[in-house]
Design an enzyme around this catalytic site. Sequence first.
Site, PDB file in Angstrom:
ATOM      1  N   VAL A 123      25.268 -20.576 -34.582  1.00  0.00           N
ATOM      2  CA  VAL A 123      25.741 -20.808 -35.736  1.00  0.00           C
ATOM      3  C   VAL A 123      25.590 -19.635 -36.668  1.00  0.00           C
ATOM      4  O   VAL A 123      24.706 -18.863 -36.553  1.00  0.00           O
ATOM      5  CB  VAL A 123      25.383 -22.109 -36.408  1.00  0.00           C
ATOM      6  N   SER A 142      12.073  -8.166 -25.282  1.00  0.00           N
ATOM      7  CA  SER A 142      11.445  -6.926 -25.563  1.00  0.00           C
ATOM      8  C   SER A 142      11.987  -6.516 -27.047  1.00  0.00           C
ATOM      9  O   SER A 142      13.006  -6.822 -27.666  1.00  0.00           O
ATOM     10  CB  SER A 142      12.311  -5.953 -24.456  1.00  0.00           C
ATOM     11  N   HIS A 157      12.392   1.275 -24.836  1.00  0.00           N
ATOM     12  CA  HIS A 157      13.369   0.916 -23.557  1.00  0.00           C
ATOM     13  C   HIS A 157      14.453   0.100 -23.809  1.00  0.00           C
ATOM     14  O   HIS A 157      15.412   0.022 -22.856  1.00  0.00           O
ATOM     15  CB  HIS A 157      12.484   0.553 -22.485  1.00  0.00           C
ATOM     16  N   ASP A 172       6.158   3.148 -25.785  1.00  0.00           N
ATOM     17  CA  ASP A 172       7.399   2.348 -25.795  1.00  0.00           C
ATOM     18  C   ASP A 172       7.571   1.650 -27.139  1.00  0.00           C
ATOM     19  O   ASP A 172       7.403   0.456 -27.454  1.00  0.00           O
ATOM     20  CB  ASP A 172       7.245   1.219 -24.673  1.00  0.00           C
TER      21      ASP A 172
END
Length: 257
Positions: free
Chosen positions: A55, A190, A31, A83
């Site tokens: 940084v 995710s 996704h 997924d």
Amino acid sequence: MPLTQVSLQNRGSHFCGGAILTDRWILTAAHCFTSVSEEFLSGVRVLVGEFDRRVVDEEEQVFLIKSVSVHEKYHHALPMNYDIALVELEQHITMGAQVQPVCLPLPDVTVPPGTTCVVGGWGRTKERGRLPAVLREVHLDLVNPAKCKYLLHTVRRSLLSQRAGQLQPVTTILCAGPERGGKDACQGDSGGPLLCPAGSGSAPWVALGITSWGRGCGRGWGSDSNRPPSKRGSPGIFTDVRLLLPWIKQKLREGRS
């Protein structure tokens, strides 16, 4: 732990995580790539060895994407089975003291409910918060698979108003997180790995899952039946990597041919 985690950034903005699988491949969630068009991918960079996004870290490396393989059975509708995606980089990663590939689980490895796993990422730490600059991690316990399946059916019914008999079987998902809430993966996490011990003692930690979705961020879910649908929570929902090992190996073989 070494930095197996990577940051996927679209024109400088972090949008998903991932894990180093080999020196050329990244494991992430399907996704995260609603588009795999050349135009979209041209703006995406994969940052390896990233810790503090403010940084340039000591072993930080930046890569362009050569290709993305999204699982053919992935569908965005909940419970969002399959997924999973693999990202092929244009160049090879230089491994180091911090930058290391993640270990995959064996197909038959058993990690019992209640096992404490680790999720990392640059995702929000609360539902309406901002993305942190520094890589964070949270410890989550695995939920019993039967309870996970029941919860997902309940959540999906409340969201889509479908009868239980119409639900797709939950085949590629596992859950982690406390019933009382307070600890969870959240938006921006995710695609990152759910790292779990594959045994006792000095057994390796493996990417048992891929961060997929959840209802809210850190909401309690033990008493969902007493709450209105908009206030219900869920544990963290992760793609079960063990069930997709054949697909991963097939894609890696195709990439070498």
